[in-house]
Design an enzyme around this catalytic site. Structure first.
Site, PDB file in Angstrom:
ATOM      1  N   ASN A 408     -30.388  -8.112  82.611  1.00 58.89           N
ATOM      2  CA  ASN A 408     -31.274  -9.183  82.142  1.00 58.89           C
ATOM      3  C   ASN A 408     -31.953  -9.885  83.303  1.00 58.89           C
ATOM      4  OD1 ASN A 408     -31.648  -9.435  79.411  1.00 58.89           O
ATOM      5  ND2 ASN A 408     -29.824 -10.650  79.059  1.00 58.89           N
ATOM      6  N   GLU A 444     -23.621  -8.812  74.470  1.00 55.36           N
ATOM      7  CA  GLU A 444     -23.826  -7.378  74.691  1.00 55.36           C
ATOM      8  C   GLU A 444     -22.638  -6.556  74.211  1.00 55.36           C
ATOM      9  OE1 GLU A 444     -22.120  -9.028  78.606  1.00 55.36           O
ATOM     10  OE2 GLU A 444     -23.352  -9.706  76.933  1.00 55.36           O
TER      11      GLU A 444
END
Length: 538
Positions: A408, A444
């Site tokens: 990210n 996640e």
């Protein structure tokens, strides 16, 4: 901040305007380019008018002259004849530029309307004004409804664009073409203005932009099931989201109240939905076309005209030659209000079906469209009870995307969201049967419930999933794992439930196995606290 009800274009300086990079910067650059043509496309209420306001303001800041022609403002009679239409068009542009029309001096019926229009622009408008002119043509799709006009006027725009390459006068002209859908009038590819210039597509907000809009309204989005229902209902539609956030910011409704009534005539979208319905009821063929779409579980192929008209209303989304409802709100509403011949007796059943659909949405993860944590918790409890009664094994796989925070930070949250969606698709595609549940456990992390599956079978399945994620070949240059692609760490557990044993036991075992996978270097499968280097074959 005093909030106004969402309606029309957002004024300059409005804190509610959400930028969609790089759309704004590309559009600004385009209108600064001599002879440019910028094509802005998007369904109704998608933000075209708000973007146009900012582009015209940018042009004026540069000292350019601006003129905006909205083709919805023309009476139907204007579209009856090409000459009449072009004379109306020239007059409208001249008045926007605060010039007298002077049509009689430049119009010659003998040379034809198209050439007269070109001469009018070149020898009068562009000659009179010293600065560049930004010409904004709004709701050009209105012309699509008149093929005879479209076949002559649209190639004229292309001709002016080509003339800018050799005629100084037309280099002053920077044209903005704004429309709600793709053109469905046949044009010669070398005469169409829709395959030249800069294309700008306005689509639904992504997750980051939805969050930004919520923040501007000072509405908290914490990822609860009700909030996921809202996003599932309206997707990233800027206008529909704005209406919801407006009411939530006012404290008039809770999220639960808003979403439960959203697709009804008592909900916050009532006026919008009824306006769409009234438009449709004036065109029976369009109504029949939409009925096919909302009542079908699969995308439907419609006549091109009908598909494009529905898309311009923002009610459907085009997917190649097929279309589907733009969001679940439209599917729910139009399936049961004014489109189907339903009797009073079965209305209760329809309302029940709507409620069931909302329940389904409440158990979906808005980003990945797989089950959410609530759905996982409920299903695990149910399958645990079933496994105990049948004395059959129940397996659980816990999966974590390796080094996802680094991913990210390196590639951005939009790329991160897409990565999560791709991994979810792998898990969904490899699900064994309908009884398996693939869920986003949090962030996640994913979980898969596998009823009646022993440890060996679950291990084999885990290796298939790991291989499927590797096959995505998603580049992850900052990963601490040896491979520089997105990898996964997996924990596997399978047990036969015992009396007085909570279902959290299975989660604890699988989670402990996952922890070991991550501790031992990631990118591996660990089974019941015992790392496995290769899958067993017997």
């Amino acid at each position: 901040m005093t909030l106004e009800f969402p309606c029309g274009a957002l004024a300059l300086g409005s804190p509610l305007y959400i930028e969609r990079p790089p759309i704004e910067s590309l559009s600004y650059q385009s209108i600064e380019t001599p002879g440019s043509l910028t094509r802005i496309k998007g369904p109704r209420h998608m933000g075209k008018s708000s973007l146009l306001v900012r582009l015209l303001a940018h042009a004026q800041k540069l000292g350019y002259q601006t003129a905006m022609v909205d083709f919805q403002s023309a009476e139907d009679a204007v579209y009856s004849d090409l000459s009449r239409f072009l004379r109306w068009f020239c007059t409208a542009v001249a008045r926007q530029l605060k010039l007298p029309p002077r049509l009689t001096e430049f119009w010659d019926d003998e040379t034809g309307a198209k050439l007269s229009c070109t001469i009018y622009f070149e020898d009068y408008l562009l000659e009179t004004i010293d600065t560049p002119i930004v010409l904004a043509l709004n709701e050009v799709n209105r012309i699509f409804e008149h093929p005879e006009i479209a076949r002559d006027f649209l190639p004229l725009l292309r001709f002016w664009y080509e003339q800018a390459k050799q005629a100084d006068a037309f280099q002053k002209l920077r044209t903005l073409v704004v429309h709600s859908t793709d053109i469905y009038v046949p044009l010669n590819i070398h005469q169409s203005p829709f395959n030249v210039g800069l294309p700008i597509q306005l689509s639904a907000f992504d997750q980051q932009q939805v969050q930004a809009l919520a923040d501007r309204y000072d509405v908290s989005l914490t990822g609860s099931a009700e909030q996921q229902v809202l996003v599932s209902l309206v997707g990233g539609h800027p206008y529909l989201l704005s209406i919801a956030f407006y009411y939530l910011a006012q404290g008039q409704l809770s999220l639960s109240q808003l979403t439960q009534t959203a697709a009804t005539l008592a909900g916050v979208y009532s006026n919008h939905l009824q306006a769409c319905l009234e438009t449709l009821q004036q065109q029976p063929l369009l109504t029949d076309a939409l009925k096919q779409v909302v009542l079908s579980p699969e995308p439907v192929e419609l006549a091109a005209t009908h598909a494009h008209q529905l898309a311009s209303l923002g009610i459907v989304t085009l997917e190649g030659n097929t279309c589907r409802p733009a969001c679940e709100l439209y599917r729910l509403f139009f399936a049961h209000h004014g489109l189907s011949d339903t009797s009073q007796e079965n209305r209760f059943q329809e309302l029940e079906a709507e409620n069931e659909q909302l329940k389904v949405l409440a158990h979906l993860d808005g980003l990945t469209q797989i089950a959410n944590r609530r759905a996982f918790d409920q299903r695990l409890t149910l399958e645990w009870q079933r496994a105990f009664k049948s004395r059959l094994p129940l397996a659980l796989i816990m999966l974590d995307i390796d080094c996802f925070k680094l991913y990210n930070d390196t590639y951005g949250h939009l790329a991160g969201d897409f990565c999560l969606q791709q991994v979810a698709q792998v898990l969904r595609d490899r699900a064994r049967q309908a009884s398996d549940l693939v869920a986003r456990y949090g962030g996640e992390e994913f979980a898969i419930i596998l009823p009646q599956m022993n440890l060996h079978e679950a291990t084999q399945f885990a290796y298939q999933i790991r291989a499927g994620i590797l096959e995505l070949n998603i580049v992850h240059g900052t990963s601490t794992v040896g491979r520089k692609v997105v990898t996964s760490s997996i924990g596997v557990a399978s047990i036969v439930p015992q009396r007085d044993q909570p279902c959290s036991t299975l989660i604890a075992i699988a989670d402990a196995a996952l922890y070991i996978s991550k501790q031992q270097g990631r990118d591996r499968v660990t089974v019941s606290n015992k790392p496995v280097s290769t899958p067993r074959t017997n």
